[in-house]
Design an enzyme around this catalytic site. Structure first.
Site, PDB file in Angstrom:
ATOM      1  N   LYS A  22       0.799  -1.095   0.072  1.00  0.00           N
ATOM      2  CA  LYS A  22      -0.103   0.131  -0.045  1.00  0.00           C
ATOM      3  C   LYS A  22       0.720   1.140  -0.027  1.00  0.00           C
ATOM      4  CE  LYS A  22      -1.626   1.596   4.226  1.00  0.00           C
ATOM      5  NZ  LYS A  22      -1.447   2.992   4.474  1.00  0.00           N
ATOM      6  N   ASN A  23       1.848   1.228   0.968  1.00  0.00           N
ATOM      7  CA  ASN A  23       2.560   2.587   1.071  1.00  0.00           C
ATOM      8  C   ASN A  23       3.583   2.717   0.047  1.00  0.00           C
ATOM      9  OD1 ASN A  23       1.136   3.111   3.183  1.00  0.00           O
ATOM     10  ND2 ASN A  23       2.642   2.432   4.749  1.00  0.00           N
ATOM     11  N   ARG A  92      -4.090   9.615   4.116  1.00  0.00           N
ATOM     12  CA  ARG A  92      -3.249  10.561   4.439  1.00  0.00           C
ATOM     13  C   ARG A  92      -2.204  10.562   3.109  1.00  0.00           C
ATOM     14  NH1 ARG A  92      -1.174  14.260   8.070  1.00  0.00           N
ATOM     15  NH2 ARG A  92       1.148  14.399   7.637  1.00  0.00           N
ATOM     16  N   CYS A 116      -5.240   7.746   8.934  1.00  0.00           N
ATOM     17  CA  CYS A 116      -5.560   7.159  10.370  1.00  0.00           C
ATOM     18  C   CYS A 116      -5.227   8.214  11.493  1.00  0.00           C
ATOM     19  CB  CYS A 116      -4.522   5.959  10.792  1.00  0.00           C
ATOM     20  SG  CYS A 116      -4.913   4.304   9.560  1.00  0.00           S
ATOM     21  N   ARG A 121      -0.518  14.928  13.192  1.00  0.00           N
ATOM     22  CA  ARG A 121       0.160  14.773  11.685  1.00  0.00           C
ATOM     23  C   ARG A 121       0.418  15.871  10.997  1.00  0.00           C
ATOM     24  NH1 ARG A 121      -2.184   9.069   9.642  1.00  0.00           N
ATOM     25  NH2 ARG A 121      -0.112   8.747   8.622  1.00  0.00           N
ATOM     26  N   PRO A 122       1.076  16.794  11.581  1.00  0.00           N
ATOM     27  CA  PRO A 122       1.511  17.988  10.656  1.00  0.00           C
ATOM     28  C   PRO A 122       2.055  17.740   9.221  1.00  0.00           C
ATOM     29  CG  PRO A 122       3.032  17.826  12.390  1.00  0.00           C
ATOM     30  CD  PRO A 122       2.003  16.498  12.616  1.00  0.00           C
ATOM     31  N   ILE A 123       2.103  18.741   8.356  1.00  0.00           N
ATOM     32  CA  ILE A 123       2.860  18.743   7.221  1.00  0.00           C
ATOM     33  C   ILE A 123       3.870  19.962   7.061  1.00  0.00           C
ATOM     34  CG2 ILE A 123       1.048  17.437   5.802  1.00  0.00           C
ATOM     35  CD1 ILE A 123       0.422  20.164   4.737  1.00  0.00           C
ATOM     36  N   LEU A 125       7.152  19.650   7.544  1.00  0.00           N
ATOM     37  CA  LEU A 125       8.294  19.285   7.008  1.00  0.00           C
ATOM     38  C   LEU A 125       8.108  19.191   5.551  1.00  0.00           C
ATOM     39  CD1 LEU A 125       9.547  16.552   9.658  1.00  0.00           C
ATOM     40  CD2 LEU A 125      10.111  18.781   9.605  1.00  0.00           C
ATOM     41  N   ASP A 304       4.225   0.543  12.214  1.00  0.00           N
ATOM     42  CA  ASP A 304       2.951  -0.048  11.745  1.00  0.00           C
ATOM     43  C   ASP A 304       2.831  -1.556  12.320  1.00  0.00           C
ATOM     44  OD1 ASP A 304       2.556   2.273  10.447  1.00  0.00           O
ATOM     45  OD2 ASP A 304       3.064   1.626   8.551  1.00  0.00           O
ATOM     46  N   ILE A 326       7.124   7.339  17.469  1.00  0.00           N
ATOM     47  CA  ILE A 326       6.908   7.774  16.174  1.00  0.00           C
ATOM     48  C   ILE A 326       5.767   8.784  16.035  1.00  0.00           C
ATOM     49  CG2 ILE A 326       6.642   7.760  13.722  1.00  0.00           C
ATOM     50  CD1 ILE A 326       9.290   6.571  14.404  1.00  0.00           C
ATOM     51  N   ARG A 396      -8.894  -0.683   3.997  1.00  0.00           N
ATOM     52  CA  ARG A 396      -7.906   0.535   3.222  1.00  0.00           C
ATOM     53  C   ARG A 396      -6.627  -0.066   3.037  1.00  0.00           C
ATOM     54  NH1 ARG A 396      -6.879   5.047   6.974  1.00  0.00           N
ATOM     55  NH2 ARG A 396      -5.362   5.618   5.294  1.00  0.00           N
TER      56      ARG A 396
HETATM   57  C1  EPZ Z   1       4.066   7.023   6.673  1.00  0.00           C
HETATM   58  O1  EPZ Z   1       3.163   7.954   7.229  1.00  0.00           O
HETATM   59  C2  EPZ Z   1       3.040   5.659   6.261  1.00  0.00           C
HETATM   60  N1  EPZ Z   1       2.090   6.067   5.570  1.00  0.00           N
HETATM   61  C3  EPZ Z   1       2.404   5.171   7.804  1.00  0.00           C
HETATM   62  O2  EPZ Z   1       1.734   4.104   7.472  1.00  0.00           O
HETATM   63  C4  EPZ Z   1       3.455   5.143   8.801  1.00  0.00           C
HETATM   64  O3  EPZ Z   1       3.129   4.653   9.813  1.00  0.00           O
HETATM   65  C5  EPZ Z   1       4.507   6.240   8.910  1.00  0.00           C
HETATM   66  O4  EPZ Z   1       4.984   6.660   7.338  1.00  0.00           O
HETATM   67  C6  EPZ Z   1       5.819   5.938   9.617  1.00  0.00           C
HETATM   68  O5  EPZ Z   1       6.553   4.798   9.167  1.00  0.00           O
HETATM   69  C7  EPZ Z   1       2.225   6.188   4.233  1.00  0.00           C
HETATM   70  O6  EPZ Z   1       3.247   5.839   3.808  1.00  0.00           O
HETATM   71  C8  EPZ Z   1       1.026   6.367   3.189  1.00  0.00           C
HETATM   72  P1  EPZ Z   1       5.728  10.413   8.722  1.00  0.00           P
HETATM   73  P2  EPZ Z   1       3.515   9.443   7.082  1.00  0.00           P
HETATM   74  O7  EPZ Z   1       5.606  11.667   7.743  1.00  0.00           O
HETATM   75  O8  EPZ Z   1       4.438   9.876   5.851  1.00  0.00           O
HETATM   76  C9  EPZ Z   1       5.891  13.661  11.963  1.00  0.00           C
HETATM   77  C10 EPZ Z   1       0.241   2.517   8.112  1.00  0.00           C
HETATM   78  O9  EPZ Z   1      -0.524   2.209   8.934  1.00  0.00           O
HETATM   79  N2  EPZ Z   1       5.761  14.841  10.937  1.00  0.00           N
HETATM   80  O10 EPZ Z   1       7.014   9.627   8.613  1.00  0.00           O
HETATM   81  O11 EPZ Z   1       2.534  10.452   7.622  1.00  0.00           O
HETATM   82  C11 EPZ Z   1       4.630  12.966  12.185  1.00  0.00           C
HETATM   83  O12 EPZ Z   1       3.688  13.824  13.163  1.00  0.00           O
HETATM   84  C12 EPZ Z   1       0.505   4.079   7.802  1.00  0.00           C
HETATM   85  O13 EPZ Z   1       0.058   2.075   6.797  1.00  0.00           O
HETATM   86  C13 EPZ Z   1       6.020  15.970  11.351  1.00  0.00           C
HETATM   87  O14 EPZ Z   1       6.274  16.422  12.508  1.00  0.00           O
HETATM   88  O15 EPZ Z   1       4.681   9.348   8.321  1.00  0.00           O
HETATM   89  C14 EPZ Z   1       4.897  11.727  12.831  1.00  0.00           C
HETATM   90  O16 EPZ Z   1       5.091  12.005  14.290  1.00  0.00           O
HETATM   91  C15 EPZ Z   1      -0.189   4.752   8.979  1.00  0.00           C
HETATM   92  N3  EPZ Z   1       5.989  17.041  10.492  1.00  0.00           N
HETATM   93  C16 EPZ Z   1       6.439  11.413  12.253  1.00  0.00           C
HETATM   94  O17 EPZ Z   1       6.740  12.629  11.831  1.00  0.00           O
HETATM   95  C17 EPZ Z   1       5.813  16.494   9.010  1.00  0.00           C
HETATM   96  O18 EPZ Z   1       5.749  17.468   8.220  1.00  0.00           O
HETATM   97  C18 EPZ Z   1       6.252  10.200  11.348  1.00  0.00           C
HETATM   98  O19 EPZ Z   1       5.491  10.637  10.191  1.00  0.00           O
HETATM   99  C19 EPZ Z   1       5.554  15.185   8.604  1.00  0.00           C
HETATM  100  C20 EPZ Z   1       5.519  14.266   9.796  1.00  0.00           C
END
Ligand code: EPZ
Length: 415
Positions: A22-23, A92, A116, A121-123, A125, A304, A326, A396
Site C-alpha cells: 500500500k505505502n 493521508r 488514520c 500529523r502536521p505537514i 516538514l 505500523d 513515532i 484500506r
Molecule cells: C507513513 O506515514 C506511512 N503512510 C504510515 O503508515 C507510517 O506509519 C509512517 O509513514 C511511519 O512509518 C504512508 O506511507 C501512506 P511520517 P507518514 O511523515 O508519511 C511527524 C499505515 O498504517 N511529522 O514519517 O504520515 C509525524 O507527526 C500508515 O500504513 C511531522 O512532525 O509518516 C509523525 O510523528 C499509518 N511533520 C512522524 O513525523 C511533518 O511534516 C512520522 O510521520 C511530517 C511528519
C-alpha cells in the site's frame, strides 16, 4: 459499517500470498502525474486506499482502470484541479499529490489530508522543503494553496526522516532547475520503491536506500510499466497472527530483508522463522515476552507493526514493554485488547503488557488500520466469539483479509 465475526482459539495454518505494498503504490500513483504519460502498475493491492488514489487521478482528468492487480493510468491529459475534500479526507497519502501537482503545473490547491488518527500529523516538514525549493504557500489548516514560478535546486535537511515529506520533496524536486539534496531522508523500503519507479520513468536520482538523496531536476519523464514491492506491513501482521494463534504460516511473496526488526523480536520471543528470498515460514508455540520493543524509523522496529505485535504479546509468557516514538497517539487499540482480557497499562508513549494465558472474545470497534488488525489477531487467539466493527479501516490496507485468514483455518466472517 462492516464487521468481522470471529470465533477464536484455532491456530492459523497454511499459506498466505502477500500483496503489493500500500505505502508504495500510493506514492507511485501520485507520481504518475509528474511527467504525464501511460503507466501500467503491477502488483496493486485491491484495497480501498488504491481506489481513492484512482478516484483522485480521475478527478484530475486522467484515465485510471483496474484489472485485478494491474492498474493502467494515463495522466497525459491531467488538469490542475482542486482535489475534493471528501477524497483528501479518506487517506493521508493524498498529500503526495501536492508535490506531484506542483512539479507538473507549478501550483496546487488541496485541503488537509485525512488518514488514520494517530495523534498530530502536521505537514510542516513537507512545507519546509517546498519553501526551500522556492514555492510559496498559504495554509489556513483547511486549504493549502501552493505555487512556484520556478522551483530551484537546494539542500533540504529534514529535522526528522518523515516518510511523506521525503516522498513529496522527491516529487517536487523532479521539476527543479538544478539539483536537490535531501539530507536525513527517510530510508523506508517504500521510498526506494518510489525511486525505482521514477528511475524507470527517466528520473535521475542517486542515494537510494540511504539518508542522502540527490535528485537532478528537469529530466524528461515518460510512462512506464512497474511492479511494486510486497507489503511488509501485511507480512508483519500475518507473522504476528501466526505467533498469537500458535500456528504455522507460509508467507508467499514476502521479502524478509524488509522485515528484519520484526523477525528479530518474534525470534527472541521463541518463534521459528525460516527466511527465503521471497518467502517466510513462521511457526510458534506460546510466545515469550520480549522487552523493550521500541518503534523507530527504518530499519528500526516499525510503528505500523506495533499494534499487531502487541496483540501477540498479550498472551506471551512474561512482561513486555512497548515504546512508541513515532506517533503521539498510537495505542488506541489498547482499550479493545483490554476488553478481550489483555493486561495492558499504557501511558502516551509506553505500554506495559503482562501476558495472560488466553484472551476471551468481545465486541470492539476498530480504531485505525493497524489497530484494527491487532484486534483481529487478538480475536483469532481468544476463546469464544468476537465482533469487530468498522472493518472499513482494515479494508484500506489489507486485501482479502478475512478470506486469507479463513483459508488458513480461521473462523472469520465479514458481515
Ligand atoms: C507513513 O506515514 C506511512 N503512510 C504510515 O503508515 C507510517 O506509519 C509512517 O509513514 C511511519 O512509518 C504512508 O506511507 C501512506 P511520517 P507518514 O511523515 O508519511 C511527524 C499505515 O498504517 N511529522 O514519517 O504520515 C509525524 O507527526 C500508515 O500504513 C511531522 O512532525 O509518516 C509523525 O510523528 C499509518 N511533520 C512522524 O513525523 C511533518 O511534516 C512520522 O510521520 C511530517 C511528519
Amino acid at each position: 459499517m462492516g464487521a468481522y465475526q470471529i470465533i477464536g482459539g484455532r491456530p492459523l495454518e497454511g499459506a498466505v500470498q502477500i500483496h503489493g505494498a500500500k505505502n508504495s503504490v500510493l506514492p507511485v500513483l501520485a507520481a504518475t502525474i509528474v511527467g504525464g504519460g501511460e503507466y501500467t502498475i503491477h502488483n496493486c493491492p485491491e484495497i480501498s486506499d488504491v481506489d481513492t488514489a484512482l478516484d483522485i487521478l480521475r478527478v484530475l482528468g486522467c484515465t485510471a482502470e483496474r484489472d485485478g492487480a494491474r492498474v493502467c493510468v494515463d495522466t497525459s491529459a491531467a488538469e490542475n484541479r482542486e482535489i475534493p475534500e471528501e477524497l483528501m479526507k479518506k487517506m493521508r497519502a493524498a498529500i503526495l499529490f501536492l508535490g506531484a501537482l506542483l512539479a507538473r503545473f507549478g501550483t496546487a490547491t488541496i485541503s488537509a489530508p485525512g488518514g488514520c488518527v494517530l495523534g498530530e500529523r502536521p505537514i510542516n516538514l513537507h512545507l519546509l522543503g517546498l519553501r526551500l525549493m522556492g514555492a510559496d504557500y498559504e495554509y489556513d489548516r483547511e486549504t493549502l494553496r501552493c505555487r512556484a514560478s520556478t522551483l530551484r535546486g537546494c539542500t533540504v535537511a529534514l529535522p526528522f526522516p518523515s516518510v511523506g515529506a521525503t516522498e513529496n520533496l522527491i516529487l517536487a524536486a523532479l521539476a527543479c532547475e538544478g539539483e536537490v539534496t535531501i539530507c536525513n531522508a527517510a530510508k523506508e523500503p517504500e521510498i526506494a520503491d518510489l525511486i525505482g519507479f521514477l528511475r524507470a520513468c527517466g528520473a535521475k536520482i542517486a542515494g537510494t536506500g540511504t539518508s542522502v538523496l540527490q535528485i537532478v531536476g528537469g529530466a524528461a519523464l515518460h510512462g512506464t510499466e512497474y511492479g511494486v514491492m510486497p507489503d511488509r506491513m501485511e507480512a508483519a501482521t500475518y507473522l504476528a497472527a501466526a505467533a498469537a494463534t500458535r500456528g504455522r504460516l507460509v508467507l508467499q511473496g514476502a521479502n524478509p530483508a524488509h522485515l528484519q526488526a520484526v523477525i528479530e523480536i518474534l525470534e527472541r520471543g521463541g518463534c521459528e522463522i525460516a527466511q527465503q528470498q521471497d518467502e517466510i515460514i513462521v511457526r510458534c508455540d506460546r510466545l515469550r515476552a520480549v522487552s523493550p520493543i521500541v518503534t523507530a524509523p527504518y530499519d528500526g522496529f516499525p510503528t505500523d507493526a506495533q499494534a499487531p505485535v502487541m496483540a501477540a504479546m498479550a498472551t506471551a509468557e512474561g512482561v513486555s514493554v512497548f515504546e512508541e516514538t513515532i506517533f503521539s497517539d498510537r495505542f488506541r487499540h489498547v482499550p479493545a485488547l483490554r476488553a478481550m482480557g489483555a493486561r495492558i497499562y499504557a501511558t502516551e508513549r509506553h505500554a506495559v503488557v503482562t501476558g495472560v494465558r488466553r484472551l476471551h472474545g468481545a465486541s470492539v470497534e476498530a480504531t485505525d488500520l493497524r489497530g484494527g488488525a491487532a484486534m483481529v489477531i487478538a480475536a483469532l487467539s481468544a476463546e469464544g466469539e468476537s465482533r469487530i466493527t468498522k472493518t472499513e479501516h482494515m479494508e484500506r490496507g489489507y486485501a482479502s483479509f478475512a478470506q486469507a485468514l479463513r483459508s488458513c483455518g480461521a473462523q472469520i466472517e465479514s458481515i
